[in-house]
Design a protein around this motif. Structure first.
Motif, short mmCIF file in Angstrom:
data_model
loop_
_atom_site.label_atom_id
_atom_site.label_comp_id
_atom_site.label_asym_id
_atom_site.label_seq_id
_atom_site.Cartn_x
_atom_site.Cartn_y
_atom_site.Cartn_z
N ARG A 187 -23.61 17.02 25.29
CA ARG A 187 -23.06 16.96 26.33
C ARG A 187 -21.98 18.16 26.52
NH1 ARG A 187 -21.52 12.02 24.98
NH2 ARG A 187 -22.87 11.31 26.09
N THR A 188 -20.81 19.15 25.15
CA THR A 188 -20.22 19.69 25.51
C THR A 188 -19.74 20.53 26.13
OG1 THR A 188 -18.58 18.46 23.58
CG2 THR A 188 -17.93 20.14 24.14
N VAL A 189 -21.96 21.21 24.92
CA VAL A 189 -22.19 22.59 25.93
C VAL A 189 -22.44 22.59 27.52
CG1 VAL A 189 -24.29 23.84 25.99
CG2 VAL A 189 -22.70 23.45 23.70
N ARG A 190 -23.45 21.01 27.94
CA ARG A 190 -23.28 21.14 29.88
C ARG A 190 -22.26 21.12 30.52
NH1 ARG A 190 -27.42 16.18 29.22
NH2 ARG A 190 -28.95 17.06 29.61
N SER A 191 -21.04 20.87 29.60
CA SER A 191 -19.29 20.93 30.44
C SER A 191 -18.64 22.35 30.85
CB SER A 191 -18.41 20.07 29.59
OG SER A 191 -18.01 20.42 28.70
N GLY A 192 -19.99 23.14 29.83
CA GLY A 192 -19.31 24.67 30.02
C GLY A 192 -19.08 25.59 28.78
N ILE A 193 -18.67 24.68 28.11
CA ILE A 193 -18.89 25.03 26.41
C ILE A 193 -20.06 25.99 25.96
CG2 ILE A 193 -17.56 25.09 23.83
CD1 ILE A 193 -15.47 24.61 26.44
N PRO A 194 -20.21 26.92 25.65
CA PRO A 194 -21.00 28.24 25.23
C PRO A 194 -21.64 27.48 23.48
CG PRO A 194 -19.15 29.70 26.11
CD PRO A 194 -18.58 28.63 25.76
N LEU A 195 -20.85 27.35 22.38
CA LEU A 195 -21.07 27.30 21.24
C LEU A 195 -19.89 25.85 20.97
CD1 LEU A 195 -21.63 29.98 18.67
CD2 LEU A 195 -19.96 27.31 18.11
N VAL A 196 -21.06 24.92 19.84
CA VAL A 196 -20.28 23.93 19.82
C VAL A 196 -20.78 23.45 18.64
CG1 VAL A 196 -19.59 21.31 19.73
CG2 VAL A 196 -19.79 22.58 21.57
N VAL A 197 -19.87 24.35 16.91
CA VAL A 197 -20.23 23.17 15.71
C VAL A 197 -20.38 21.53 16.09
CG1 VAL A 197 -19.56 23.66 13.24
CG2 VAL A 197 -19.22 25.48 14.76
N SER A 198 -21.69 21.07 15.55
CA SER A 198 -21.84 19.65 15.04
C SER A 198 -22.46 18.93 13.62
CB SER A 198 -22.08 19.02 16.46
OG SER A 198 -22.67 17.85 16.77
N GLY A 199 -22.22 18.50 13.42
CA GLY A 199 -22.79 18.00 12.72
C GLY A 199 -22.25 16.19 11.58
N GLY A 200 -22.31 15.78 10.96
CA GLY A 200 -22.05 14.24 9.90
C GLY A 200 -22.27 14.81 8.22
N LEU A 240 -15.82 35.60 19.29
CA LEU A 240 -16.36 35.36 20.43
C LEU A 240 -14.64 34.74 21.16
CD1 LEU A 240 -19.61 33.28 19.16
CD2 LEU A 240 -19.41 34.86 20.93
N THR A 241 -14.63 34.07 22.36
CA THR A 241 -12.98 33.75 23.01
C THR A 241 -13.14 32.09 22.33
OG1 THR A 241 -13.94 34.47 25.06
CG2 THR A 241 -12.55 32.89 25.10
N ASP A 242 -11.63 32.31 21.65
CA ASP A 242 -11.24 30.19 20.76
C ASP A 242 -11.77 29.41 21.55
OD1 ASP A 242 -9.04 31.45 22.18
OD2 ASP A 242 -7.68 31.52 21.05
N TYR A 243 -11.47 29.52 22.23
CA TYR A 243 -11.09 28.61 23.17
C TYR A 243 -12.96 28.01 23.94
CZ TYR A 243 -6.47 28.05 23.98
OH TYR A 243 -5.31 27.97 23.04
N GLU A 244 -13.76 28.98 23.89
CA GLU A 244 -15.29 28.65 24.35
C GLU A 244 -16.12 28.08 23.16
OE1 GLU A 244 -16.44 32.22 26.47
OE2 GLU A 244 -15.18 31.94 27.98
N MET A 245 -14.97 27.84 22.06
CA MET A 245 -16.19 27.11 20.87
C MET A 245 -14.91 26.16 20.55
SD MET A 245 -16.04 30.35 18.38
CE MET A 245 -14.27 31.08 18.49
N GLY A 246 -16.31 24.54 20.69
CA GLY A 246 -15.69 23.22 20.00
C GLY A 246 -16.34 23.03 19.01
N VAL A 247 -16.08 22.21 18.55
CA VAL A 247 -16.34 20.85 16.89
C VAL A 247 -16.85 20.03 16.82
CG1 VAL A 247 -16.11 20.64 14.64
CG2 VAL A 247 -15.04 22.54 15.70
N VAL A 248 -17.76 18.76 17.09
CA VAL A 248 -17.55 17.12 16.94
C VAL A 248 -18.40 17.33 15.67
CG1 VAL A 248 -19.23 15.39 18.46
CG2 VAL A 248 -18.10 17.94 19.18
N THR A 249 -17.26 15.99 15.11
CA THR A 249 -18.02 15.77 13.69
C THR A 249 -18.43 14.42 14.10
OG1 THR A 249 -16.27 15.76 12.47
CG2 THR A 249 -17.20 18.19 12.76
N ALA A 250 -19.47 13.14 12.89
CA ALA A 250 -19.48 12.39 12.44
C ALA A 250 -18.48 11.77 11.08
CB ALA A 250 -20.19 11.31 12.82
N ASN A 251 -18.14 10.75 11.39
CA ASN A 251 -17.36 10.64 9.57
C ASN A 251 -17.09 9.45 9.40
OD1 ASN A 251 -14.93 9.87 7.58
ND2 ASN A 251 -16.16 12.04 6.78
#
Length: 402
Positions: free
Chosen positions: A172-185, A92-103
């Protein structure tokens, strides 16, 4: 719209989604007596501890030297979530994948080990990796580096509510146009100093089965470690990969409690109502609520009041599978999300083991003793963090059966 396409779970009662879900339905607890250090006197000594998972079997030695145990858990959970979603980041395209985590705790064990070196030896003995291994954002950074994800990256801190906030930000990040986000806590603070921090809340109880959310004899909670990571995708992007969604993130909201002494009510009810409104879901369409379930009588009573006000007396099945894991801080809400996704898939509500009798005045339908088989199309997940954080997420089946 955003969909969850993969789950990765590292929980005290199961490493991996199948083991966690089997334990959640059968009542296998991950709460046990601390054996990593001596706890003096009569202090509480029971915690939800991840067992049977050696991160060194899943991560290269380079990362093991650089990271705290909480980051190792997050990296393993992220890999499992990517595998579950059949994602090959290299394709996949590197700039089209994001990461959102909580800690919520940072790298407690790592940083205190390095502090001991600083004080007992000299600065030259302190690991250079201390510069980032302690930091709340390190899980986002390490996941993004390992998998070459150069899109948006965020880290959220809101104690027990942080995991749901991360999921909301991922949507919210996906809605902004990023196809894939890894997310968790994911959190872990079960070294001596971390344990003192837990006890400072004054809400920690001790003993097997001592954490009894909504029970008439509730006396506090048991801290735990671990959490969950999910893959959040644009549904069209997931469909193009040939991967079905496991659940839709239909609604999300967060609120903050008013200052003490103002006389205004806490913000949990408003968070729940805003999340339902965001999802376009009426209260009578919700099939199950995964409660915050603090295990502290005053907080249980307040949450029960919110559930009565929103859904009516005994108006919706309520559950708290975290009684088997303890409260995992930023990992707690996300572990409930993983359990909710499994409930949607299998049409079953896991029970709240350990809780016996619920005060009649609470007026809630807490699922007890055995799993309840019902059609589950919509789930509401609630979380409260200390100092006033409230978050709510609405999950629905991809096909919205109702």
């Amino acid at each position: 719209m955003s969909v969850i396409t993969g789950l990765g779970v590292v929980a005290p009662n199961g490493a991996g989604t199948p083991a966690f879900w089997e334990a959640t339905l059968t009542g296998r607890s991950g709460i046990r007596e601390l054996d990593r250090f001596d706890v003096p006197g009569d202090l509480p000594r029971w915690a939800g501890l991840v067992d049977g998972l050696d991160p060194a079997e899943h991560l290269p030695g380079r990362l093991m030297r650089q990271t705290d145990i909480s980051t190792q858990f997050a990296l393993v959970a992220a890999q499992w979530a990517l595998d579950d979603a059949k994602v090959d980041p290299a394709g996949l395209t590197d700039y089209e994948m994001g990461v959102v985590t909580a800690n919520a705790s940072g790298g407690f064990e790592f940083t205190h080990r390095e502090f001991r070196k600083l004080w007992a030896q000299s600065p030259e003995h302190v690991s250079a990796y201390e510069s980032f291994a302690w930091f709340y954002a390190v899980n986002t950074g390490q996941i993004s580096i390992r998998h070459g994800m150069r899109g948006p990256g965020f880290a959220l801190v809101a104690e027990q509510a942080g995991g749901l906030d991360a999921l909301g930000q991922a949507r919210r990040t996906v809605r902004s146009g990023i196809p894939l986000v890894v997310s968790g806590g994911v959190d872990s603070a079960v070294d001596p100093w971390g344990w003192v921090s837990h006890l400072s809340s004054g809400r920690v109880c001790s003993g097997p089965g001592a954490y009894r959310p909504f029970d008439e004899h509730a006396a506090g909670y048991v801290p735990g470690e671990g959490g969950a990571v999910v893959i959040v995708e644009d549904p069209d992007a997931a469909s193009a990969r040939g991967v079905p969604g496991l659940a839709r993130i239909a609604g999300y909201a967060n609120t903050f409690d008013p200052a003490p002494g103002t006389g205004r009510p806490p913000g949990l009810r408003r968070a729940a109502e805003l999340a339902l409104a965001d999802a376009g879901v009426r209260p009578d369409e919700v099939d199950v609520v995964f409660a915050d379930a603090a295990g502290v009588p005053a907080l249980d009573r307040a949450e029960a009041g919110v559930l009565r006000e929103v859904f009516g007396p005994r108006g919706v099945p309520v559950t708290a599978p975290k009684a088997l894991t303890g409260r995992l801080f930023s990992g707690g809400g996300m572990l409930d999300v993983a359990a909710a996704v499994m409930s949607l898939r299998e049409n079953v509500v896991p029970p709240t083991f350990a809780t016996g009798a619920v005060p009649e005045e609470y007026g809630i339908d807490l699922v007890l003793d055995t799993p309840r088989e019902v059609d589950v199309d919509t789930a509401l997940v609630l979380a409260r963090g200390r100092w006033g954080f409230n978050s709510a997420v609405v999950l629905r089946t991809p096909e919205n059966r109702s």
